[in-house]
Design a protein around this motif. Structure first.
Motif, PDB file in Angstrom:
ATOM      1  N   ILE A  93       0.846  -1.199   0.000  1.00 25.19           N
ATOM      2  CA  ILE A  93       0.000   0.000   0.000  1.00 25.19           C
ATOM      3  C   ILE A  93       0.879   1.246   0.000  1.00 25.19           C
ATOM      4  CG2 ILE A  93      -1.659   1.344   1.345  1.00 25.19           C
ATOM      5  CD1 ILE A  93      -2.818  -1.399   2.289  1.00 25.19           C
ATOM      6  N   ARG A  94       1.920   1.249   0.823  1.00 26.69           N
ATOM      7  CA  ARG A  94       2.833   2.401   0.876  1.00 26.69           C
ATOM      8  C   ARG A  94       3.546   2.604  -0.457  1.00 26.69           C
ATOM      9  NH1 ARG A  94       3.161   4.565   5.768  1.00 26.69           N
ATOM     10  NH2 ARG A  94       2.644   3.279   7.563  1.00 26.69           N
ATOM     11  N   LEU A 126      -2.374   7.021   1.577  1.00 24.01           N
ATOM     12  CA  LEU A 126      -2.447   5.591   1.879  1.00 24.01           C
ATOM     13  C   LEU A 126      -3.882   5.097   1.711  1.00 24.01           C
ATOM     14  CD1 LEU A 126      -0.160   5.377   5.041  1.00 24.01           C
ATOM     15  CD2 LEU A 126       0.367   4.597   2.727  1.00 24.01           C
ATOM     16  N   ASN A 127      -4.840   5.911   2.121  1.00 22.08           N
ATOM     17  CA  ASN A 127      -6.245   5.530   1.995  1.00 22.08           C
ATOM     18  C   ASN A 127      -6.612   5.281   0.530  1.00 22.08           C
ATOM     19  OD1 ASN A 127      -9.032   5.511   3.487  1.00 22.08           O
ATOM     20  ND2 ASN A 127      -9.341   6.608   1.567  1.00 22.08           N
ATOM     21  N   LEU A 140      -6.316  -0.808  -4.320  1.00 22.24           N
ATOM     22  CA  LEU A 140      -5.987  -2.229  -4.256  1.00 22.24           C
ATOM     23  C   LEU A 140      -7.204  -3.086  -3.941  1.00 22.24           C
ATOM     24  CD1 LEU A 140      -2.518  -2.226  -2.447  1.00 22.24           C
ATOM     25  CD2 LEU A 140      -2.997  -2.694  -4.858  1.00 22.24           C
ATOM     26  N   MET A 141      -8.076  -2.600  -3.054  1.00 21.88           N
ATOM     27  CA  MET A 141      -9.290  -3.363  -2.732  1.00 21.88           C
ATOM     28  C   MET A 141     -10.219  -3.457  -3.929  1.00 21.88           C
ATOM     29  SD  MET A 141     -10.274  -2.497   1.217  1.00 21.88           S
ATOM     30  CE  MET A 141      -9.859  -0.753   1.276  1.00 21.88           C
ATOM     31  N   ARG A 142     -10.341  -2.343  -4.687  1.00 24.14           N
ATOM     32  CA  ARG A 142     -11.196  -2.391  -5.882  1.00 24.14           C
ATOM     33  C   ARG A 142     -10.644  -3.388  -6.896  1.00 24.14           C
ATOM     34  NH1 ARG A 142     -15.188   1.028  -6.490  1.00 24.14           N
ATOM     35  NH2 ARG A 142     -15.139   0.800  -8.735  1.00 24.14           N
ATOM     36  N   VAL A 177     -13.881  10.396  -5.408  1.00 29.22           N
ATOM     37  CA  VAL A 177     -14.707  10.901  -4.316  1.00 29.22           C
ATOM     38  C   VAL A 177     -13.884  11.078  -3.050  1.00 29.22           C
ATOM     39  CG1 VAL A 177     -16.651  10.366  -2.814  1.00 29.22           C
ATOM     40  CG2 VAL A 177     -16.822   9.936  -5.253  1.00 29.22           C
ATOM     41  N   VAL A 178     -12.994  10.150  -2.759  1.00 26.97           N
ATOM     42  CA  VAL A 178     -12.198  10.221  -1.540  1.00 26.97           C
ATOM     43  C   VAL A 178     -11.253  11.407  -1.623  1.00 26.97           C
ATOM     44  CG1 VAL A 178     -10.503   9.036  -0.100  1.00 26.97           C
ATOM     45  CG2 VAL A 178     -12.314   7.736  -1.210  1.00 26.97           C
TER      46      VAL A 178
END
Length: 86
Positions: free
Chosen positions: A17-18, A28-29, A35-37, A50-51
């Motif tokens: 993630i980093r 990071l978010n 990665l989750m998508r 959006v984030v």
């Protein structure tokens, strides 16, 4: 946008993630969501923006004079009053 706390990522996933965040120049978010998508087989579509973009409409709307006025008003927050440390 929904929020979720994820525990137990492990060192390898945290590093991934980093790396992604660093490579893409994002938070990071945002990297974790990306990665989750991918893992869920979802496209990286419009909702990825959006984030952290809810204030984008304000970018570039202050003049230099207004920005300096605000910075000047905030300068007193930069001082540390050590007399309050006890």
């Amino acid at each position: 946008m929904k929020q979720l706390t994820v525990r137990g990522l492990g060192d390898e996933l945290a590093r991934a993630i980093r790396r992604l965040a660093s490579r893409d120049g994002t938070s990071l978010n945002r990297a974790a969501v990306k990665l989750m998508r991918r893992g869920a087989g979802l496209a990286e579509g419009r909702d990825m923006d959006v984030v952290g973009s809810s204030l984008d409409h304000l970018i570039g709307t202050w003049s230099s004079a207004k920005a300096e006025e605000i910075n000047e008003a905030l300068r007193h927050f930069e001082a540390i009053d050590e007399s309050t440390w006890e």
